[in-house]
Design a protein around this motif. Sequence first.
Motif, mmCIF file in Angstrom:
data_model
loop_
_atom_site.group_PDB
_atom_site.id
_atom_site.type_symbol
_atom_site.label_atom_id
_atom_site.label_comp_id
_atom_site.label_asym_id
_atom_site.label_seq_id
_atom_site.Cartn_x
_atom_site.Cartn_y
_atom_site.Cartn_z
ATOM 1 N N ALA A 71 -16.228 -13.479 -8.721
ATOM 2 C CA ALA A 71 -14.824 -13.748 -8.399
ATOM 3 C C ALA A 71 -14.295 -12.476 -7.737
ATOM 4 C CB ALA A 71 -14.044 -14.055 -9.661
ATOM 5 N N PHE A 72 -13.434 -12.621 -6.763
ATOM 6 C CA PHE A 72 -12.932 -11.441 -6.070
ATOM 7 C C PHE A 72 -11.601 -11.745 -5.397
ATOM 8 C CE2 PHE A 72 -14.863 -13.872 -2.789
ATOM 9 C CZ PHE A 72 -14.094 -13.645 -1.669
ATOM 10 N N MET A 73 -10.927 -10.679 -4.984
ATOM 11 C CA MET A 73 -9.770 -10.788 -4.114
ATOM 12 C C MET A 73 -9.841 -9.586 -3.186
ATOM 13 S SD MET A 73 -5.668 -10.948 -4.897
ATOM 14 C CE MET A 73 -5.637 -9.413 -5.777
ATOM 15 N N VAL A 74 -9.653 -9.804 -1.903
ATOM 16 C CA VAL A 74 -9.690 -8.719 -0.938
ATOM 17 C C VAL A 74 -8.263 -8.277 -0.627
ATOM 18 C CG1 VAL A 74 -10.398 -8.036 1.388
ATOM 19 C CG2 VAL A 74 -11.800 -9.618 0.072
ATOM 20 N N ASN A 75 -8.066 -6.965 -0.581
ATOM 21 C CA ASN A 75 -6.797 -6.374 -0.191
ATOM 22 C C ASN A 75 -6.961 -5.859 1.230
ATOM 23 O OD1 ASN A 75 -5.329 -3.763 0.396
ATOM 24 N ND2 ASN A 75 -4.224 -4.367 -1.436
ATOM 25 N N TYR A 76 -6.154 -6.384 2.150
ATOM 26 C CA TYR A 76 -6.164 -5.929 3.534
ATOM 27 C C TYR A 76 -4.926 -5.090 3.796
ATOM 28 C CZ TYR A 76 -9.657 -9.557 4.408
ATOM 29 O OH TYR A 76 -10.771 -10.338 4.377
ATOM 30 N N ARG A 77 -5.115 -3.894 4.367
ATOM 31 C CA ARG A 77 -3.982 -3.068 4.773
ATOM 32 C C ARG A 77 -3.408 -3.631 6.064
ATOM 33 N NH1 ARG A 77 -6.011 2.916 5.093
ATOM 34 N NH2 ARG A 77 -7.536 1.786 6.289
ATOM 35 N N VAL A 78 -2.096 -3.606 6.198
ATOM 36 C CA VAL A 78 -1.423 -4.056 7.420
ATOM 37 C C VAL A 78 -0.389 -3.011 7.824
ATOM 38 C CG1 VAL A 78 -1.784 -6.498 6.874
ATOM 39 C CG2 VAL A 78 0.346 -5.404 6.199
ATOM 40 N N ALA A 79 -0.079 -2.963 9.124
ATOM 41 C CA ALA A 79 0.886 -1.986 9.624
ATOM 42 C C ALA A 79 2.322 -2.437 9.407
ATOM 43 C CB ALA A 79 0.638 -1.725 11.108
ATOM 44 N N ASN A 80 2.582 -3.748 9.537
ATOM 45 C CA ASN A 80 3.948 -4.257 9.394
ATOM 46 C C ASN A 80 3.885 -5.592 8.647
ATOM 47 O OD1 ASN A 80 6.452 -5.694 9.940
ATOM 48 N ND2 ASN A 80 6.894 -4.052 11.388
ATOM 49 N N LEU A 81 4.101 -5.540 7.351
ATOM 50 C CA LEU A 81 3.982 -6.724 6.510
ATOM 51 C C LEU A 81 4.995 -7.798 6.896
ATOM 52 C CD1 LEU A 81 2.521 -8.063 4.133
ATOM 53 C CD2 LEU A 81 4.243 -7.026 2.631
#
Length: 129
Positions: A71-81
């Motif tokens: 089981a997992f969840m990926v966290n993606y960084r974004v410049a402007n949420l």
Amino acid sequence: MEQVTGIGGIFFKARQPEQLAAWYREHLGIAAQDGHADFAWREKDRPEQIGRTAWSIFAADTDYFGPSRPAFMVNYRVANLERMLEQFRHQGIAVEKVEEFDYGRFAWITDPEGNRIELWEPKAGADAK
């Protein structure tokens, strides 16, 4: 003692890998080829050193993961949420919730195969620690 220095890659299974890769390309801008994408970056203490984080979708019946069913969840960084969330809303993607902390803003969505995705816009300097 040796220690982990970062995330080398994110690998996950999909029932329909080609369709899921297309969804990630259309909605998150991940330009995967043959289910694989690389995110290039530089080492903080050695800026001449280029690193990469791999992102790969595997067929659901792959043996690559061994016998586990992680089981997992990926966290993606974004410049402007905020702009990304507006884009999702225009595309009909439900934004589950948005939260703000001292180190940045977060939002959560779910991809077509039911994988929860966390999006993070770091506050200035928060991801440079």
